[in-house]
Scaffold this active site. Sequence first.
Site, short mmCIF file in Angstrom:
data_model
loop_
_atom_site.label_atom_id
_atom_site.label_comp_id
_atom_site.label_asym_id
_atom_site.label_seq_id
_atom_site.Cartn_x
_atom_site.Cartn_y
_atom_site.Cartn_z
N SER A 107 -6.66 -4.13 0.03
CA SER A 107 -7.04 -5.42 0.08
C SER A 107 -9.03 -4.91 -0.19
O SER A 107 -8.93 -5.76 -1.68
CB SER A 107 -6.70 -6.54 0.60
OG SER A 107 -5.67 -6.83 0.38
N ARG A 117 -11.75 -4.74 -3.73
CA ARG A 117 -12.89 -5.63 -3.82
C ARG A 117 -14.08 -5.51 -3.37
O ARG A 117 -15.43 -5.28 -4.16
CB ARG A 117 -12.49 -6.90 -2.99
CG ARG A 117 -11.29 -7.85 -3.52
CD ARG A 117 -11.35 -8.72 -2.11
NE ARG A 117 -10.03 -9.32 -2.19
CZ ARG A 117 -8.74 -9.49 -2.85
NH1 ARG A 117 -8.36 -7.62 -2.52
NH2 ARG A 117 -7.79 -10.26 -2.63
N ARG A 155 5.89 -6.25 -13.40
CA ARG A 155 5.39 -6.98 -13.32
C ARG A 155 4.53 -8.55 -13.49
O ARG A 155 4.25 -8.06 -14.38
CB ARG A 155 4.01 -6.40 -12.34
CG ARG A 155 4.67 -5.46 -10.70
CD ARG A 155 4.42 -4.85 -10.04
NE ARG A 155 3.62 -6.28 -8.81
CZ ARG A 155 3.15 -6.02 -8.06
NH1 ARG A 155 3.04 -4.96 -7.59
NH2 ARG A 155 2.97 -6.63 -6.88
N ARG A 215 5.91 0.26 -0.18
CA ARG A 215 7.00 -0.13 1.32
C ARG A 215 8.12 0.10 2.24
O ARG A 215 8.29 0.28 3.32
CB ARG A 215 6.44 -1.77 1.47
CG ARG A 215 4.52 -1.64 1.52
CD ARG A 215 3.88 -3.23 1.94
NE ARG A 215 2.83 -3.24 1.26
CZ ARG A 215 1.24 -2.72 2.23
NH1 ARG A 215 1.35 -1.47 3.29
NH2 ARG A 215 0.18 -2.37 1.35
N ARG A 269 11.52 -7.15 -3.43
CA ARG A 269 11.75 -6.13 -2.62
C ARG A 269 13.18 -6.95 -1.51
O ARG A 269 13.68 -6.03 -0.75
CB ARG A 269 10.23 -6.67 -1.62
CG ARG A 269 9.55 -5.51 -2.05
CD ARG A 269 8.70 -5.44 -1.03
NE ARG A 269 7.57 -4.47 -1.43
CZ ARG A 269 5.51 -4.31 -1.35
NH1 ARG A 269 5.21 -5.23 -0.70
NH2 ARG A 269 5.11 -3.72 -1.51
N ASP A 286 3.25 -8.57 2.33
CA ASP A 286 3.90 -7.02 2.48
C ASP A 286 4.63 -6.62 3.88
O ASP A 286 4.49 -5.93 3.51
CB ASP A 286 2.52 -6.84 2.16
CG ASP A 286 1.77 -6.72 0.57
OD1 ASP A 286 2.52 -7.84 -0.11
OD2 ASP A 286 0.45 -6.68 0.79
N LYS A 331 7.02 -7.84 -6.72
CA LYS A 331 5.91 -6.74 -6.32
C LYS A 331 6.37 -5.72 -6.76
O LYS A 331 7.23 -5.33 -7.33
CB LYS A 331 6.58 -6.81 -4.49
CG LYS A 331 6.09 -7.92 -3.44
CD LYS A 331 4.70 -8.76 -3.59
CE LYS A 331 4.55 -9.60 -3.15
NZ LYS A 331 2.77 -10.32 -3.84
N GLY A 358 -0.48 -3.53 -8.49
CA GLY A 358 -0.96 -5.03 -8.87
C GLY A 358 -1.92 -5.18 -8.50
O GLY A 358 -3.61 -5.88 -9.56
#
Length: 449
Positions: free
Chosen positions: A31, A35, A131, A406, A362, A331, A358, A103
Amino acid sequence: MNDATHPEPAPLSASRSTGLSGRLRPPGDKSVSHRALILGLLCVGETQIEGLLEGDDVLRTGAACRQLGARVVRHGEGLWTVNGAGLGSLLNPEEILDFGNAGTGSRLMMGVVGGHAVTARFDGDASLRKRPMRRILDPLQLQGARVLEQAEGGRCPILLQGTAEPLPIEYKTPVASAQIKSAVLLAGLNSPGRTTVIETEASRDHTEKMLLHFGAQVVSEPFGEHGRKITLEGRPQLRASKVCVPADPSSAAFPLAAALITEGSDITIEGVMTNPLRSGLLTTLLEMGAHIEVENRRVEGGEEVADIRARYSADLRGVDVPAARAPSMIDEYPILAVVAAFASGETRMRGLSELRVKESDRLAAIAAGLTANGVDCAIEGDDLFVRGGAGDVKGGGLVETHLDHRIAMSFLVMGLAARQAVTVDDETMIATSFPAFRPLMEKLGAKFS
Ligand SMILES: O=C(O)C1=C[C@@H](OP(=O)(O)O)[C@@H](O)[C@H](O)C1
Ligand SMILES: C=C(OP(=O)(O)O)C(=O)O
C-alpha cells in the site's frame, strides 16, 4: 492485458516441515509503495524511495507513473527515484495503463486521472477485469470525470476522461475501503476547493499520512463510533520527499502463521509495520493464544514498526472475530483461516462480504481450499466458520488459486504443518506482492517442491 500475457501456471507443493527458525525482513509494504510512487508523480522535484516493494503490482504503478509524465528510475534493490510531472501537469498516456492484477494501483490511479485533464484507458488481467470499479467511478463522476467506455457492470477495460477542475465534494464511502477513499482524495488534490471523505468504519490511512508527508493539508477526525471524516485542501504546494517503506504486515503474516503452526518453530520478523489500522490479525492471533512477542517498537518513515517474534503455539483456540475488525485485517483472512484450521474449537469470522471482490472470491476460495484439505468449514451469509483440528490437519489437497497471491501463500503455509503435502495450482501470482516468498521461507526451513 489478458491471460495470454501471464506466465504459464506453475504448481507448487509444501510439505511438513519442523523447527522454522531465523530472522527475516519481509518486502516493503504494498500500500505504501503504490502511494509513494503516485505522490512522487504529483510533485515537481525528486522523490526518493527506500524499501519499495518490487512486486508486479507496484512495478505496474511505476510504469503508469512514467506514462503520465514522471521519470521513474531504479538505483538498486528497493531504491527508486521519481521526478514528478507535478500536480495539474500530467501527460496524456499514449498506451493503455495495464495494471495487471493490481486493484490498488488501478483504483488509486483512476483517482489521479479523474482529477486531471487527461484521458486514459485502464485494463488488467482476468482477475482485475472481474473487480467492481463502479465504486470508484461513481464518486469520480461526481467530481467531474467522465467514463467514456466501460465493460459490463463498470469493469475494466475502462476509458476515463478526467477533469482539469475537479469539483470539491463531500463523499460518504458505501463500504470501508481505503481504495475508494484514496481515489476521491487523489482526485480532490487538484480541486480548487476542499474534498471531504466520510467513512463509517476507518480503513487504512496511508494516503492521508503520505499526503501530509508531501506537504498537503489533511485533517482526519473521528466520525461516529468507528469512522473518520477526512478533509483535504485542494491544490497544495506538494514538495518532493523521501519515503522509507516499512515491511508489509500482510506479507509478514505468512511466515508468522507458519511459525505458529509448525512444530518447534521460533522466528523473528523485522521492521513490520504495526499501524493499528493494519493490525487486526495480530490482535486476533493473540486472542487465539499465539506465542507472539512484539519487540523493539519504533517509528520508521512516519509509520510505527516493530520486530515480531513468533513461536510454535500448540495451544491455539478458536475465537469469534467481530465484523468491525474486518477493515484492519481484510487481506489476512485467508491466512487466519489456515491458522484456525490448526486451532482447537471453532473460529467465526464475521462480516466478510468484501472478500468476495478481491483478486478472487476469497470467501469461496478459502472454503474450497480448506475442504480440499479435510478441514471442516462453512459459509453462512457473509461469515466463515472454521472448525479446527487441534494441531492435526489432513492436507493432501490441490488448491485452486484463481490468480490470487494470498490464496496461494496461505495454502502453502498450511502444507508446512499438515499431515500430507498441500499443492497449489499456480504460484506465479505470488510475485505480485511477495516475490521472495519461497527463498525467504526456505531459509527459515520451509520445504517446497
Ligand atoms: O488501499 C490499499 O492499499 C488497499 C486497500 C484494501 O482494499 P479495499 O480498499 O478494497 O478495502 C486492501 O484489500 C488492498 O490490498 C490494499
Ligand atoms: C486485495 C489485495 O490487493 P489489490 O486490491 O491491490 O489487488 C491484496 O493484496 O490482498
